[in-house]
Motif scaffolding. Structure first.
Motif, short mmCIF file in Angstrom:
data_model
loop_
_atom_site.label_atom_id
_atom_site.label_comp_id
_atom_site.label_asym_id
_atom_site.label_seq_id
_atom_site.Cartn_x
_atom_site.Cartn_y
_atom_site.Cartn_z
N LEU B 253 0.87 -1.18 0.00
CA LEU B 253 0.00 0.00 0.00
C LEU B 253 0.90 1.22 0.00
CD1 LEU B 253 -2.80 -0.83 2.61
CD2 LEU B 253 -3.04 -0.65 0.13
N ASN B 254 0.80 2.00 -1.02
CA ASN B 254 1.62 3.20 -1.08
C ASN B 254 0.87 4.28 -1.83
OD1 ASN B 254 2.43 3.28 -4.05
ND2 ASN B 254 2.91 1.16 -3.49
N ALA B 255 1.38 5.49 -1.68
CA ALA B 255 0.73 6.62 -2.35
C ALA B 255 1.67 7.25 -3.36
CB ALA B 255 0.29 7.65 -1.32
N ALA B 256 2.55 6.42 -3.89
CA ALA B 256 3.54 6.93 -4.82
C ALA B 256 2.87 7.56 -6.04
CB ALA B 256 4.46 5.78 -5.24
N ARG B 257 1.75 7.03 -6.43
CA ARG B 257 1.04 7.58 -7.59
C ARG B 257 -0.28 8.20 -7.15
NH1 ARG B 257 4.90 7.60 -11.58
NH2 ARG B 257 6.12 5.70 -11.39
N GLY B 258 -0.27 8.61 -5.95
CA GLY B 258 -1.52 9.12 -5.38
C GLY B 258 -2.10 10.30 -6.13
N GLU B 259 -1.24 11.02 -6.80
CA GLU B 259 -1.74 12.19 -7.51
C GLU B 259 -2.48 11.83 -8.79
OE1 GLU B 259 2.32 11.46 -9.28
OE2 GLU B 259 1.36 11.25 -7.32
N LEU B 260 -2.31 10.60 -9.20
CA LEU B 260 -2.94 10.18 -10.46
C LEU B 260 -4.38 9.74 -10.23
CD1 LEU B 260 -0.06 8.09 -12.08
CD2 LEU B 260 -0.64 10.48 -12.49
N ASP B 261 -5.16 10.02 -11.20
CA ASP B 261 -6.53 9.52 -11.11
C ASP B 261 -6.56 8.03 -11.48
OD1 ASP B 261 -6.34 9.37 -13.84
OD2 ASP B 261 -7.57 11.14 -14.24
N GLU B 262 -7.74 7.46 -11.41
CA GLU B 262 -7.86 6.01 -11.61
C GLU B 262 -7.30 5.57 -12.96
OE1 GLU B 262 -11.74 4.82 -8.97
OE2 GLU B 262 -11.36 3.85 -10.86
N LYS B 263 -7.68 6.32 -13.99
CA LYS B 263 -7.28 5.95 -15.34
C LYS B 263 -5.75 6.01 -15.48
CE LYS B 263 -8.14 7.13 -20.20
NZ LYS B 263 -6.74 7.39 -20.51
N SER B 264 -5.18 7.04 -14.93
CA SER B 264 -3.72 7.20 -15.04
C SER B 264 -2.98 6.08 -14.31
CB SER B 264 -3.30 8.55 -14.47
OG SER B 264 -4.01 9.57 -15.12
N CYS B 265 -3.58 5.68 -13.15
CA CYS B 265 -2.98 4.58 -12.39
C CYS B 265 -2.94 3.31 -13.22
CB CYS B 265 -3.79 4.33 -11.11
SG CYS B 265 -3.46 5.54 -9.84
N VAL B 266 -4.07 3.03 -13.82
CA VAL B 266 -4.17 1.81 -14.62
C VAL B 266 -3.19 1.88 -15.80
CG1 VAL B 266 -5.69 0.43 -16.10
CG2 VAL B 266 -6.54 1.33 -13.94
N ASP B 267 -3.16 3.06 -16.43
CA ASP B 267 -2.23 3.22 -17.56
C ASP B 267 -0.79 2.98 -17.12
OD1 ASP B 267 -4.33 3.75 -19.17
OD2 ASP B 267 -4.10 5.95 -19.16
N LYS B 268 -0.49 3.48 -15.95
CA LYS B 268 0.87 3.31 -15.42
C LYS B 268 1.18 1.83 -15.19
CE LYS B 268 4.76 5.02 -13.94
NZ LYS B 268 5.67 5.61 -14.93
N PHE B 269 0.21 1.14 -14.59
CA PHE B 269 0.39 -0.29 -14.33
C PHE B 269 0.58 -1.06 -15.64
CE2 PHE B 269 -1.69 -4.51 -13.89
CZ PHE B 269 -0.80 -5.08 -13.00
#
Lengths: 782, 615
Positions: B253-269
């Protein structure tokens, strides 16, 4: 009368029968309804009883099965208590062994243990959270509910049992306390317990929560009667023939924990059983088609109902027929009595009628005898009067010819006239009596309207001229000229009418005969109107009413001077009636009269219908219609021709020698004298035999003609004629034989001709007629 | 004589008819009932009113098409909601009864509300098509007001291809996880990406981990009920807090990408250098065509692996608005039942779900396709390794406690603070439940709500005005990111307005801040007229303009206004400036002062300019 009585009876009878029918029908219908209702009610109760027994067995069986599951669970508890597994492996082994021991061949169950946190442990060593932990009631020892949570999406019934003593088991590095054991049984393995062979497994069973929610159904058919998750909705919509509404069934279920009733779904009838299962909060719903319940009883009842129906029907028909026959018998009896009365009355009437008939027959016999006597008398009278009349007429004629003294001539003339009048009277009397006696026979033969009119014209014109009267013969719109008619009697009718007009029209009057074809009444016949019109004295209305009665004459100052027998119109009327015609008279006193005679005459076959125009041209009547001169000219020419004809006749007759058969000497003398007038001679024989002998012995050519009296002693005229004709005399066949007899009827003429005579002359002898007849006999070709 | 015969004939017939009639009467009993069929005429068909349904982040394009195919006379009308509290809005709808004809929800709410505002569906045939055990979950005294429809499983997503590439074994307990993470770090691969767009995300992560420890046990469920009722404190969660700390410590559990919205998170993954994705995914391959990395799912792990948990979540329940029972709505009810009947088929299910990552369906005929990534874990899910999604009852805690968890994950809060905070929060929530309340006297529709938001933001940010976009359903545009979630969604429904209720309409949602732009009056008017061209397709969403004190904007004057929903071009042009003011907090402050939200407030304050009317 009889029909009226029958109708009256029929009406009464009909309503009685109708009333009986209605009453009996009502009784039968009510009886049948009551019987059917009662029988159905009994059948319903019987079905319910049978169903209760069967469903009770099912519930019992189900209860046993459920109880078996609990037995398994308690057994598991005991085993857990005894063996006290220390770890997960031992627990898994224990669960597996127990399952195998309890239900070695049943794969439909699973045994699991639950710990206090809600984790489960099974025989395969699996563990996880038991999803229905929220369902677990801490205080309940036994719990039962449906679940799909374990392993697969198959409905299973969870039999959850709270352990009396919790069991501690080591799982990984922690100790867990087992609190519950659970037996999970696949619901589909319970299906066989819900079925009943009594209904060929066609029943449907549902396990419901008590609030109606469907938990399980053994019905795999998607087209189920119960649609929707909560079956109470469907049950609410059903018809309940006995319990009326679902609420009533629910009430019974609440109170008795069992309810059984019939329901209607569409047109199908079912039996519905609901059973509350104690300890489970379940309701088992059992539905089966009513056709499958108490089948044998149902069939038996149906047969009884059918038999009852048939018996009722037959009884009904018999009763109806019985009523029908009783009423019919009553009706017949009443009719019989009525007819009996009528028969008695009829017999009386018949007796009276027979008497009347007998009297009438007697009267008829008397009348016939009288009539016969009358006819005989008349016939005899005819002969007997004519014979002396012949003498009177003959001698008066001779006297008129030979008298030198004017006064004597005058007397002779008066005698002649009186004798002629007397002869006419005699003829009319004879005619009337013959008509009345039915002896007047009509003789139909082909003739034409023109012939009739010409004949009448020829006969009457001279007499009208004598009185300086104008006479017209008019033919109008004659389409059928040739007819089959009794010309003689038509002429007689017309002559009577015209003679009447002649007599009752003063000098310079006008008389007309108009013949009109009215219309063709039926095929092959034409109807003609003969109208005789005069502008004479006319008749009073009173007289017109009795005009056609015999011996009727208008009595007034003018007509009294006119001679008449009073029989003319009666004869005319009788002749018209005889011909099927009609006679009418229109007359105004002082103005004149018109007589209409209408006769229907058969149209002569093969005759063409000509226009009235052409007929008129042919008959030369046109000039007559234009003015009266033509008539006068025609009359003048006729007179001249007559004189010319007479001269020729006398020339022809002169020197003729005649054989006469006459038994009356006086007549023989007169005849001899008459013949002498025309320069003829004769030999007299006193009877027929004598005449035969004289003829046979005579040389051919001695006699040119034979005048034969009829009534003669030894051999009458007919016999003598036949003998002459059959004799060997060369002229036997050809010599003219003329009857000269006082037998002046038509029948007499016929008989004469049949006997072989050539012509007939009636006595008293009319000089002119004699000359004409003799000439025609001697010179037939002219 | 003839008359007599005739009468005899009549008599015999009368006898026979009477007898036969009697027999028939007895034998047949009651006469047949005639079936009555109601036929819709063409004119009647044309009078079908539209059937409404709220999308709530679900794309119903497929369903609209299917309904049109099956029932051309039925029109399905979407009430679009893309706001930040879909479940809360659904709850409020059921509470007030102000809802579309077909009611959809993510949770089973109060039974009393169900009874009051929904139709019992247990009488209809389509309920037979649902699994009985699933239906038991929604049963209320024998009635079924909500059909459980599709279920989703929340799990940890891992990059299967990456694991195969490195030869990593999927961990089955936390010990194995710790070992694996070391390897992951050694391989230079990022351990995990956590979606942190909403405080609810953090709240759920906490709950999911807690499920493996305590919350999903009998005791845990009991504790939840007691805590929510104020009968227990949060100390029972201590083990759970410890376990979450472990998750934070190892970097899961981390907030490293906390600034990203859901879509951006998924894209990053999906870039392929991350081992785990915490928070769900809608596709299981790197690319839509199936090429590239493959992804798979695994449960939230417990220490010893005995209580690993997937989180099961019912995505939707469906019900029918009780108002359809009114006689004037007979046709609508019939049509709505047709729609429910249709969605209660596999064909309907596929149309409703589309490409959404639903796992299971409550329909009996449903079976998971072999291609599903959940197929291989389904046995585990069904054998007691699934915990229910925790939401219902916790709505008053989600935002605040979620922020606290976020802080914790980001290192701004220590684990020792968690239990005391939750205890404090419990007190506050229970206090707030007693009042005083912010109270909405009536329903305020989306435009009125947007006006209110404009007024609040203008006032609280001391701006010259506010340009607030509103969401409207647009056919052809998929629900979710494409629809307008930058503006006001939904309506203010009458009743007590709690924080979560404010979130339902606020364009700033739970935690977003108010942003301002500086534009000329002319430009502002121009934007009003053109609307918010969110998808750059010309199909714009309207704005509501609110000005301070209702002043008219001068064309040449420059104004600083709050803006909710603007294209990047407008933001650049207006030199967008984040005020740092939380929209939710400002709203709470503003509304607390007002106390009662009435129609007069909106009328008297004025200053709103309705762009749609100009258009």
């Amino acid at each position: 009368m009889r029909e009226r009585v029958k109708r009256q009876f029929g009406k009464e009878y009909f309503w009685k029968i109708a009333l009986a029918v209605i009453v009996m029908s009502s009784v039968i219908v009510l009886l049948t309804m009551r019987f059917v209702t009662y029988t159905k009610e009994r059948l319903y109760e019987e079905s319910k009883n049978q169903l209760s027994e069967i469903t009770e067995q099912i519930y019992e069986k189900l209860g046993i099965v459920l109880e078996n599951q609990w037995s398994c669970v308690t057994t598991l508890e005991n085993i857990l208590d005894n063996r006290k597994p220390k770890n997960l492996e031992e627990l898994s082994l224990l669960l597996g062994e127990t399952k195998g021991e309890l239900n070695p061949f049943d794969d439909s169950i699973d045994l699991i243990a639950i710990d206090e946190s809600g984790y489960y442990y099974d025989s395969g060593g699996r563990q996880g959270i038991w999803a229905e932990t929220s369902e677990l009631d801490k205080n309940a020892v036994r719990q039962c509910f449906l679940t799909t949570s374990y392993n697969e999406e198959i409905n299973k019934m969870a039999f959850v049992y709270r352990l009396k003593h919790s069991v501690l088991v080591q799982v990984q590095n922690r100790k867990v306390k087992l609190t519950h054991v659970i037996l999970m049984k696949r619901m589909d393995s319970l299906t066989s317990y819900f079925r009943s062979s009594a209904f060929d497994n066609h029943n449907v069973t549902y396990v419901l929560k008590n609030n109606g929610v469907k938990m399980y159904s053994d019905n795999t058919d998607e087209d189920t009667l119960f649609q929707g998750r909560n079956l109470y909705y469907t049950l609410e919509k059903m018809e309940y023939p006995h319990e009326k509404k679902w609420e009533n069934v629910q009430k019974i279920l609440e109170e008795e924990h069992y309810a059984c009733t019939d329901v209607k779904i569409g047109e199908e009838r079912y039996f519905l059983c609901l059973k509350r299962l104690e300890n489970y909060k379940w309701t088992v719903l059992f539905l089966v088609n009513s056709d499958l319940v108490a089948v044998s009883t149902g069939q038996m009842v149906t047969s009884v109902i059918q038999l009852f129906m048939i018996m009722i029907l037959i009884s009904g028909i018999l009763i109806f027929w019985g009523i029908y026959f009783v009423l019919r018998f009553k009706k017949s009896h009443a009719l019989y009595e009525m007819e009996l009365k009528n028969a008695i009355r009829l017999t009386e009437v018949n007796t009276e009628l027979a008497s009347a008939r007998q009297a009438a027959e007697s009267a008829l016999y008397v009348a016939q005898n009288a009539n016969q006597a009358k006819s005989s008398f008349l016939a005899n009278m005819s002969h007997d009067i004519r014979t002396p009349m012949n003498a009177i007429v003959g001698f008066s004629m001779l006297l008129l010819r030979d008298a030198k003294d004017a006064e004597v001539k005058s007397y002779a003339e008066k005698i002649s006239m009186a004798s002629k009048q007397l002869l006419a009277l005699i003829n009319n009397v004879l005619d009337m009596s013959k008509i009345e006696a039915g002896k007047t026979s009509l003789e139909y033969k082909a003739t034409s309207i023109e012939t009739i009119s010409e004949t009448i014209d020829g006969m009457m014109r001279a007499q009208f001229e004598k009185k300086h009267q104008k006479f017209f013969v008019l033919l109008d719109d004659i389409r059928h000229h040739e007819v089959i008619a009794d010309e003689l009697h038509i002429n007689q009718i017309l002559l009577n009418l015209l003679s009447n007009a002649l007599k009752y029209t003063p000098e310079k009057g006008t008389i007309s005969l108009m013949i009109t074809e009215i219309k063709e009444t039926k095929k092959g016949y034409a109807r003609y109107r003969f109208s005789v019109r005069d502008n004479g004295y006319g008749m009073s209305r009173e007289f017109q009413e009795r005009l056609f009665q015999t011996f009727s004459r208008e009595e007034n100052a003018r007509t009294n001077k006119i001679q008449g027998t009073g029989l003319g119109m009666a004869i005319t009327k009788s002749l018209v009636d005889l011909m099927g015609g009609m006679i009418q008279v229109e007359s105004t006193e002082g103005t004149g009269s018109v007589f209409h005679v209408e006769l229907e005459l058969k149209i002569a076959r093969g005759m063409q219908t000509d226009s009235a125009e052409s007929v008129k041209n042919q008959t030369g009547m046109e000039s007559q219609n234009e003015d009266g001169r033509a008539v006068e000219l025609s009359g003048t020419e006729s007179e001249a021709r007559k004189r010319e004809k007479r001269e020729k006749t006398l020339e022809c007759l002169s020197g003729v020698h005649i054989l006469v058969a006459e038994d009356n000497e006086l007549n023989a003398e007169i005849l001899t004298e008459i013949l002498a007038i025309d320069h003829m001679t004769c030999d007299i024989c006193e009877n027929g035999r004598k005449a035969l002998e004289v003829f046979e012995q005579s040389e051919p050519g001695k006699y040119q003609l034979i005048l034969m009296d009829v009534q003669m002693p030894e051999m009458n005229g007919y016999e003598a004629t036949r003998a002459i004709r059959n004799s060997s005399h060369p002229l036997a066949k050809t010599i003219p034989i003329i009857a000269m007899t006082a037998n002046a009827f038509v029948d007499d003429i016929h008989e004469a001709l049949e006997a072989g005579m050539n012509a007939h002359i009636a006595k008293p002898i009319d000089m002119e007629k004699l000359e004409k007849t003799l000439k025609k006999a001697l010179l037939p070709d002219e | 004589m003839k008359t007599g015969k005739k009468r005899s004939g009549i008599l015999i017939r009368l006898i026979l008819i009477s007898v036969m009639a009697g027999i028939c009467l007895c034998a047949c009993g009651k006469g047949h009932r005639r079936e009555q069929k109601a036929m819709l005429s063409g004119a009647e068909e044309s009078r079908h009113e539209a059937i409404t349904i709220m999308d709530g982040n679900r794309d119903y394009s497929g369903l609209i098409q299917l309904v049109h195919e099956k029932y051309p006379e039925i029109r399905l009308e979407i009430q679009s909601y893309q706001g930040y509290n879909t479940s809360g809005y659904m709850e409020k709808q059921l509470e007030t009864g102000i809802m579309p004809d077909i009611y959809s929800t993510t949770e089973i709410w109060d039974e009393r509300w169900q009874k009051a505002h929904l139709i019992d569906l247990a009488q209809y045939e389509f309920t037979d098509r649902y699994n009985e055990a699933r239906m038991d979950e929604t049963e209320v005294d024998g009635a079924t007001y909500l059909l459980p429809y599709d279920l989703n499983v929340i799990s940890i997503i891992y990059n299967k291809s990456l694991f195969e590439r490195y030869g990593w074994k999927v961990p089955e307990d936390m010990e194995q996880m710790r070992e694996l993470i070391k390897k992951i770090r050694e391989a230079g691969v990022e351990v995990s990406i956590c979606k942190m767009a909403f405080p609810g995300n953090a709240f759920q992560y906490f709950c999911n981990v807690a499920d493996t420890v305590f919350l999903n046990t009998v005791q845990g469920q009991k504790w939840q009920n007691q805590f929510l009722a104020g009968e227990a404190d949060a100390s029972a969660l201590q083990n759970c807090v410890n376990e979450v700390q472990e998750w934070i410590d190892i970097g899961l559990l981390n907030a490293a990408r906390g600034e990203l919205d859901e879509k951006s998170c998924v894209d990053k993954f999906c870039e392929g250098n991350t081992a785990f994705l915490i928070g769900g995914i809608s596709r299981f391959t790197q690319n839509e065509d199936g090429s590239g990395d493959q992804y798979a799912c695994m449960p939230y792990l417990s220490e010893d692996g005995s209580s690993n948990m997937y989180i099961s979540l019912v995505n939707r329940y469906y019900g029918l608005n009780r108002e359809l029972l009114n006689p004037e709505n007979k046709q609508k009810l019939e049509d709505a039942l047709h729609v429910l009947d249709l969605i209660s088929t596999i064909e309907g299910y596929e149309a409703v779900i589309g490409s959404a990552p639903s796992v299971m369906c409550a329909l009996k005929d449903f079976s998971l396709p072999d291609s599903s990534p959940y197929k291989e874990v389904m046995d585990e899910i069904n054998s007691g390794h699934a915990a229910p999604f925790i939401y219902n009852g916790w709505t008053s805690y989600i935002a605040d406690f979620g922020y606290k968890i976020q802080d914790w994950i980001t290192g701004n809060t220590r684990k020792e603070e968690i239990i005391p905070y939750l205890n404090e929060l419990q007190k506050r929530v229970l206090q707030e439940a007693e009042g005083p309340y912010i109270f909405a006297e009536q329903e305020f529709d989306t435009r009125q709500s947007a006006k209110l938001v404009g007024m609040i933001f203008t006032e609280m940010a001391r701006s010259d005005g506010a340009l607030i976009s509103i969401n409207e359903w647009k056919p052809g545009i998929p629900s979710g990111n494409k629809q307008n979630m930058d503006g006001v969604n939904g309506s203010i429904l009458p009743g007590i307005m709690k924080e979560e209720d404010m979130v339902t309409i606020l364009p700033t949602g739970w935690n977003k801040t108010i942003k301002e732009v500086t534009l000329t009056g002319e430009r502002i008017r121009q934007l009003m007229e053109t609307g918010y061209d969110r998808n750059h397709d010309g199909d714009t969403y309207p704005y509501i303009l609110v000005t301070r004190d209702g002043k008219k904007l001068e064309s040449d004057e420059i104004y600083t206004i709050v803006i909710c929903g603007a294209t990047d071009e407008v933001l650049r042009e207006g030199r967008v400036w984040d005020t740092g003011l939380s929209g939710l907090k400002m709203a709470k402050k503003y509304l607390k002062e007002i106390g009662v939200l009435s129609e007069n407030l909106l009328r008297e304050d004025g200053g709103a300019d309705d762009g749609a009317e100009r258009q």
